[in-house]
Design a protein around this motif. Structure first.
Motif, PDB file in Angstrom:
ATOM      1  N   ALA A 198       0.851  -1.203   0.000  1.00 39.09           N
ATOM      2  CA  ALA A 198       0.000   0.000   0.000  1.00 39.09           C
ATOM      3  C   ALA A 198       0.884   1.250   0.000  1.00 39.09           C
ATOM      4  N   ALA A 199       1.904   1.240   0.848  1.00 43.52           N
ATOM      5  CA  ALA A 199       2.790   2.409   0.931  1.00 43.52           C
ATOM      6  C   ALA A 199       3.595   2.572  -0.363  1.00 43.52           C
ATOM      7  N   PHE A 200       4.053   1.469  -0.942  1.00 43.58           N
ATOM      8  CA  PHE A 200       4.789   1.555  -2.214  1.00 43.58           C
ATOM      9  C   PHE A 200       3.890   2.185  -3.291  1.00 43.58           C
ATOM     10  N   ALA A 201       2.622   1.784  -3.305  1.00 45.57           N
ATOM     11  CA  ALA A 201       1.689   2.332  -4.304  1.00 45.57           C
ATOM     12  C   ALA A 201       1.550   3.846  -4.108  1.00 45.57           C
ATOM     13  N   TYR A 202       1.468   4.249  -2.834  1.00 45.66           N
ATOM     14  CA  TYR A 202       1.352   5.682  -2.507  1.00 45.66           C
ATOM     15  C   TYR A 202       2.564   6.447  -3.045  1.00 45.66           C
ATOM     16  N   ARG A 203       3.771   5.918  -2.764  1.00 41.01           N
ATOM     17  CA  ARG A 203       4.996   6.608  -3.177  1.00 41.01           C
ATOM     18  C   ARG A 203       5.101   6.648  -4.703  1.00 41.01           C
ATOM     19  N   HIS A 204       4.619   5.592  -5.346  1.00 44.02           N
ATOM     20  CA  HIS A 204       4.660   5.553  -6.809  1.00 44.02           C
ATOM     21  C   HIS A 204       3.803   6.679  -7.402  1.00 44.02           C
ATOM     22  N   VAL A 205       2.574   6.815  -6.856  1.00 41.56           N
ATOM     23  CA  VAL A 205       1.669   7.860  -7.370  1.00 41.56           C
ATOM     24  C   VAL A 205       2.278   9.242  -7.143  1.00 41.56           C
ATOM     25  N   LYS A 206       2.916   9.401  -5.992  1.00 42.54           N
ATOM     26  CA  LYS A 206       3.491  10.709  -5.653  1.00 42.54           C
ATOM     27  C   LYS A 206       4.823  10.961  -6.369  1.00 42.54           C
ATOM     28  N   GLY A 207       5.373   9.923  -7.005  1.00 45.25           N
ATOM     29  CA  GLY A 207       6.674  10.077  -7.648  1.00 45.25           C
ATOM     30  C   GLY A 207       7.805  10.193  -6.640  1.00 45.25           C
ATOM     31  N   LEU A 208       7.597   9.606  -5.477  1.00 46.03           N
ATOM     32  CA  LEU A 208       8.617   9.680  -4.420  1.00 46.03           C
ATOM     33  C   LEU A 208       9.387   8.357  -4.350  1.00 46.03           C
ATOM     34  N   PRO A 209      10.644   8.397  -3.870  1.00 47.54           N
ATOM     35  CA  PRO A 209      11.371   7.128  -3.748  1.00 47.54           C
ATOM     36  C   PRO A 209      10.709   6.216  -2.718  1.00 47.54           C
ATOM     37  N   ILE A 210      10.800   4.925  -2.984  1.00 52.76           N
ATOM     38  CA  ILE A 210      10.251   3.924  -2.062  1.00 52.76           C
ATOM     39  C   ILE A 210      10.976   4.010  -0.715  1.00 52.76           C
ATOM     40  N   ILE A 211      10.205   3.906   0.367  1.00 54.68           N
ATOM     41  CA  ILE A 211      10.822   3.801   1.699  1.00 54.68           C
ATOM     42  C   ILE A 211      10.609   2.360   2.173  1.00 54.68           C
ATOM     43  N   TYR A 212      11.714   1.692   2.460  1.00 54.94           N
ATOM     44  CA  TYR A 212      11.607   0.293   2.904  1.00 54.94           C
ATOM     45  C   TYR A 212      11.155   0.226   4.364  1.00 54.94           C
ATOM     46  N   PRO A 213      10.576  -0.912   4.756  1.00 50.35           N
ATOM     47  CA  PRO A 213      10.088  -1.041   6.143  1.00 50.35           C
ATOM     48  C   PRO A 213      11.209  -0.847   7.169  1.00 50.35           C
ATOM     49  N   ASP A 214      10.834  -0.320   8.310  1.00 50.24           N
ATOM     50  CA  ASP A 214      11.783  -0.132   9.418  1.00 50.24           C
ATOM     51  C   ASP A 214      11.337  -1.040  10.560  1.00 50.24           C
ATOM     52  N   ASN A 215      12.110  -2.086  10.789  1.00 48.39           N
ATOM     53  CA  ASN A 215      11.703  -3.106  11.765  1.00 48.39           C
ATOM     54  C   ASN A 215      11.787  -2.661  13.216  1.00 48.39           C
ATOM     55  N   ASP A 216      12.318  -1.448  13.437  1.00 47.91           N
ATOM     56  CA  ASP A 216      12.345  -0.924  14.813  1.00 47.91           C
ATOM     57  C   ASP A 216      11.004  -0.307  15.194  1.00 47.91           C
ATOM     58  N   LEU A 217      10.169  -0.086  14.209  1.00 46.65           N
ATOM     59  CA  LEU A 217       8.923   0.655  14.482  1.00 46.65           C
ATOM     60  C   LEU A 217       7.742  -0.288  14.655  1.00 46.65           C
ATOM     61  N   SER A 218       6.691   0.233  15.302  1.00 47.41           N
ATOM     62  CA  SER A 218       5.466  -0.557  15.456  1.00 47.41           C
ATOM     63  C   SER A 218       4.765  -0.651  14.093  1.00 47.41           C
ATOM     64  N   TYR A 219       3.718  -1.470  14.024  1.00 44.93           N
ATOM     65  CA  TYR A 219       2.990  -1.709  12.766  1.00 44.93           C
ATOM     66  C   TYR A 219       2.521  -0.403  12.128  1.00 44.93           C
ATOM     67  N   THR A 220       1.823   0.427  12.933  1.00 46.26           N
ATOM     68  CA  THR A 220       1.258   1.656  12.355  1.00 46.26           C
ATOM     69  C   THR A 220       2.347   2.710  12.129  1.00 46.26           C
ATOM     70  N   GLU A 221       3.343   2.772  13.045  1.00 47.23           N
ATOM     71  CA  GLU A 221       4.441   3.738  12.867  1.00 47.23           C
ATOM     72  C   GLU A 221       5.226   3.422  11.603  1.00 47.23           C
ATOM     73  N   ASN A 222       5.481   2.114  11.405  1.00 42.93           N
ATOM     74  CA  ASN A 222       6.220   1.707  10.213  1.00 42.93           C
ATOM     75  C   ASN A 222       5.438   2.081   8.957  1.00 42.93           C
ATOM     76  N   PHE A 223       4.114   1.894   9.014  1.00 43.57           N
ATOM     77  CA  PHE A 223       3.287   2.244   7.857  1.00 43.57           C
ATOM     78  C   PHE A 223       3.398   3.743   7.572  1.00 43.57           C
ATOM     79  N   LEU A 224       3.265   4.549   8.627  1.00 47.64           N
ATOM     80  CA  LEU A 224       3.369   6.004   8.441  1.00 47.64           C
ATOM     81  C   LEU A 224       4.764   6.386   7.933  1.00 47.64           C
ATOM     82  N   SER A 225       5.785   5.665   8.410  1.00 45.64           N
ATOM     83  CA  SER A 225       7.141   5.948   7.960  1.00 45.64           C
ATOM     84  C   SER A 225       7.278   5.662   6.460  1.00 45.64           C
TER      85      SER A 225
END
Ligand code: ACO
Length: 463
Positions: A198-225
């Motif tokens: 879902a986040a990759f799709a968002y970044r694609h539409v925005k033309g922004l570089p992909i942000i890979y998951p951050d395993n230090d963060l919680s489920y929702t924090e990682n999603f927002l990141s």
């Protein structure tokens, strides 16, 4: 006319009522039938088995009586122990726990565990569950390349649906759906990877570089990141947004046999792998009559434009000539949607952070007027969950077309629980409704064609 009575027995009922039955008399034949009220649920729902109606025949060769129920308005397709809704009283419970209590105290992953397993997790179970989901958030790089093939203006729900379906080809062993270990890992993978896609799709539409998951963060924090992080070395989510997303995910996690859940169950009943079944759920959710209503609320509010235009807008809604009041009314809830109450409180918290805007003023005024107006009161039209969610998402800077994607991320938990319950239910088979055929009776084939292999017209290529 002579009357004979046959008693039909009902195999494998969940909670047979001793002796409770329908006496049905067929006026075509004068035969009476005793149809047991074979099932009763925890909260008092009762049902006959419609297969019992098949014994009702006009002649011996007759197929037997069918029940006709377009859109399944009065058909229970399964017995489920996952979610309970009482639409008249405005009650929603997951596995018996009131939604208000879960929204107040639980995390989304705790709720996802509860939906699947039926009980709240122990500390150890929860830690393993969170760990496993966190460590499966990455997707194969080919999926990222696959996403690049979409046009810049592709709808994120299209991208999510296709990439979740594509995941099936990366995990061929997911087809072993009757193997518990295989189901375990597929469920973990889906819960972990759907937010990433879902986040990759968002970044694609925005033309922004992909942000890979951050395993230090919680489920929702990682999603927002993955959605919002730019050049900062470590992303820190706004705590109000993080909590809002957690609660909204909990509220959207399941809603019993709605359109997309029924799609997941029906497609899953063919014994396809869970990635394909969940992709079917995403496709169903994409439709504007299902997951898309929160988008419509925002369009409506921007059309109204100013609080002074509300009375004229309400008059138009009531006249039936204009559009409906979007975000009001529900097929099941005929009182306040319990989720809407929680969402309204959440909206207050988020707007304290982001500030009130004109649209919120319009929404509050619309709600105030509609709750007092005889038209809406007499029809039991109350705000539903979508009335405020769109406003919250927008003030968190999510684009309108991404709202349904957020819904899909959360609903994946419910879809998976329902899919597994369906698979393990011994009474379930491949979903295959009947029909009442109303087309032509048998007739002779006689073709009116003179050329059976015409070529495409040249001009059609230019059109
Ligand atoms: N605005 C104005 N009038 C309405 C509305 C509304 N939002 N909803 C229903 N009505 C009226 C109908 O015109 C009808 O009036 P009538 O009896 O004079 O003909 C009466 O209320 C009953 O309406 P139905 O369409 O029979 O109700 P149903 O239960 O089939 O519809 C639905 C439910 C589709 C949700 C409907 O209320 C609606 O269109 N709401 C707006 C869209 C919306 O917010 N959808 C989100 C639902 S929540 C979710 O899916 C997550």
């Amino acid at each position: 006319m002579s009357t004979k009575t046959t008693t039909q027995s009902s195999p494998g009922s969940a909670a047979p009522q001793t002796g409770a039955a329908l006496e049905i008399s067929d006026t075509r034949t004068g035969t009476s039938y005793n149809i047991p009220i074979a099932l009763s649920g925890t909260e008092g729902d009762t049902a006959i088995r419609t297969m019992d109606l098949r014994k009702i025949k006009e002649t011996k060769e007759d197929f037997g009586l069918l029940s006709y129920d377009p859109a399944f308005m009065n058909t229970a397709s399964c017995q489920s122990a996952i979610t309970f809704i009482d639409g008249d009283k405005g009650i929603l419970r997951y596995r018996g726990y009131p939604i208000e209590q879960l929204a107040e105290g639980a995390t989304f992953l705790e709720v996802a565990w509860l939906l699947r397993n039926g009980e709240l997790p122990t500390q150890k179970e929860y830690e393993t569950w969170v760990h496993d989901i966190t460590f499966h958030t990455y997707v194969h790089e080919n999926i990222r390349k696959f996403l690049e093939g979409f046009r810049y203006d592709a709808h994120p729900m299209s991208m999510l649906c296709s990439t979740v379906a594509a995941l099936s080809s990366f995990y061929p062993s997911a087809k072993n759906i009757f193997d518990k270990e295989s189901r375990d890992i597929s469920i973990v993978r889906l819960l972990a990877k759907v937010p990433t896609l879902a986040a990759f799709a968002y970044r694609h539409v925005k033309g922004l570089p992909i942000i890979y998951p951050d395993n230090d963060l919680s489920y929702t924090e990682n999603f927002l990141s993955m959605i919002a992080r730019m050049s900062e070395p470590k992303y820190e989510a706004n705590p109000v947004f993080k909590r809002a997303l957690e609660v909204l995910f909990i509220l959207h996690a399941d809603h019993e046999q709605n359109c997309s859940t029924s799609a997941v169950r029906a497609v899953g009943s063919s014994q396809v792998d869970p990635f394909s079944a969940i992709a079917a759920g995403i496709a169903a959710l994409y439709g504007p009559l299902h997951g898309g209503a929160n988008e419509q609320v925002l369009h409506m509010i921007s059309e109204i434009g100013h609080p002074k235009n509300i009375p004229a807008f309400i008059d138009e809604v009531k006249s039936g000539k204009g559009q409906r009041l979007m975000g009001f009314g529900h097929r099941v809830y005929k009182s306040y949607d319990p989720r809407a109450r929680i969402v309204k409180q959440l909206a207050d918290d988020v707007f304290k952070e982001t500030g009130m805007d004109k649209d919120l003023e319009i929404a509050l005024e619309l709600e105030r007027i509609a709750l007092e107006d005889e038209y809406f009161v007499s029809r039991k039209l109350y705000p539903n969950v979508d009335f405020y969610t769109g406003l919250i998402y927008r003030s968190m800077a999510f684009p309108t077309e991404f709202f349904t994607v957020l819904f899909a991320v959360a609903r994946t938990a419910g879809w998976l629980a329902q899919w597994e319950e369906m698979l393990l239910d011994k009474e379930q088979k491949i979903a295959r409704p009947r029909q009442i055929y109303v087309g032509p009776a048998e007739r002779e084939y006689s073709s009116g064609l003179t050329n059976k292999a015409p070529r495409a017209r040249k001009d059609s290529l230019r059109k």
